[in-house]
Design an enzyme around this catalytic site. Structure first.
Site, PDB file in Angstrom:
ATOM      1  N   HIS A 129      -2.545   2.819   0.840  1.00  0.00           N
ATOM      2  CA  HIS A 129      -1.450   3.740   0.519  1.00  0.00           C
ATOM      3  C   HIS A 129      -0.786   3.363  -0.798  1.00  0.00           C
ATOM      4  CE1 HIS A 129       0.757   0.402   2.210  1.00  0.00           C
ATOM      5  NE2 HIS A 129       1.853   0.877   1.669  1.00  0.00           N
ATOM      6  N   HIS A 155       4.487  -3.011  -6.440  1.00  0.00           N
ATOM      7  CA  HIS A 155       3.463  -2.079  -5.944  1.00  0.00           C
ATOM      8  C   HIS A 155       3.840  -0.654  -6.305  1.00  0.00           C
ATOM      9  CE1 HIS A 155       6.292  -2.518  -2.512  1.00  0.00           C
ATOM     10  NE2 HIS A 155       6.113  -1.231  -2.412  1.00  0.00           N
ATOM     11  N   HIS A 157       3.475   3.441  -5.324  1.00  0.00           N
ATOM     12  CA  HIS A 157       3.136   4.474  -4.346  1.00  0.00           C
ATOM     13  C   HIS A 157       2.787   5.751  -5.113  1.00  0.00           C
ATOM     14  CE1 HIS A 157       5.004   2.486  -0.768  1.00  0.00           C
ATOM     15  NE2 HIS A 157       5.703   1.894  -1.699  1.00  0.00           N
ATOM     16  N   HIS A 174       7.802  -0.201  -7.028  1.00  0.00           N
ATOM     17  CA  HIS A 174       8.762  -1.069  -6.335  1.00  0.00           C
ATOM     18  C   HIS A 174       8.567  -2.489  -6.829  1.00  0.00           C
ATOM     19  CE1 HIS A 174       9.253   1.750  -2.612  1.00  0.00           C
ATOM     20  NE2 HIS A 174       9.909   2.166  -3.677  1.00  0.00           N
TER      21      HIS A 174
END
Ligand SMILES: *[C@@H]1O[C@H](CO)[C@@H](O)[C@H](O)[C@H]1NC(C)=O
Length: 202
Positions: A129, A155, A157, A174
């Site tokens: 994800h 990371h 998204h 993030h």
């Protein structure tokens, strides 16, 4: 893909082979009990092996691929609570992600973000994800109200996890920091691939 292939092989392969072997064992019972027992031991092994395959298939890290951020999708945010026993808080939690940011209040006491990072070796992983970059032992720090938070991982998204007034962005970064008591400070950066003046801009 690999997991799905293994699950199919795990469920159908040994079960089918076992059925053939049982039929074969009894049709050849004229060869004597030793032969039949040998075949049945192979059968028992295959059944056990099948269970082993299923255990191996239980979602671990790959479970990340089993949810997404698409609204109204069978594995989208409003279904998360039902997808996994450990995710029940997604249904009744009070401060759960994703958050739709509507009202913004600036905390003036916080002051500017004081960031001091450095170059160092890290690992990159595709978690299904998102993509994550991790530093063993952390990398540099962020200081908020005189408290240091060490950067542990960043990371991305795709699309964004959070929305602003219902609008989902193309990507969200993030930057996850932790202080010595493991309290977290996360910086989020929303990306839009549409440039100002782009006719597609919504
Ligand atoms: C969301 O929309 C409301 C109403 O139009 C507006 O007052 C508010 O500033 C918006 N919030 C953000 C974060 O843009």
């Amino acid at each position: 893909m690999e997991t799905a292939r293994r699950r199919r092989a795990g469920a159908a392969g040994p079960a089918f082979a076992s059925a053939i072997l049982v039929i074969f064992a009894f049709s050849c019972s004229s060869r004597g009990p030793a032969f039949t027992w040998t075949i049945l031991v192979i059968f028992a092994f295959l059944v056990r092996n099948q269970q082993w395959c299923q255990r191996l298939d239980r979602p671990t890290v790959a479970s990340n691929a089993l949810f997404n951020y698409k609204d109204k999708d069978p594995t989208g945010p409003d279904k998360w609570a039902k997808l996994n026993k450990g995710w029940a808080a997604c249904g009744d939690g009070k401060k759960q992600c994703p958050i739709d940011i509507c009202k913004v209040e600036i905390n003036k006491d916080m002051g500017p973000l004081d960031q001091a990072y450095k170059s160092s070796a890290c690992t990159l992983e595709n978690r299904g994800h998102d993509f994550i970059l991790q530093w063993k032992g952390g990398n540099g720090k962020l200081t908020i109200e005189k408290k240091d938070y060490v950067l542990q991982q960043v990371h991305w998204h795709v699309p964004s996890e959070h929305t602003v007034n219902g609008t989902r962005f193309d990507m969200e970064l993030h930057m996850v920091h932790e202080d010595s008591s493991k309290a977290r400070a996360v910086i989020s950066v929303l990306y839009s691939t549409k440039e100002a003046g782009d006719p597609d801009k919504t």
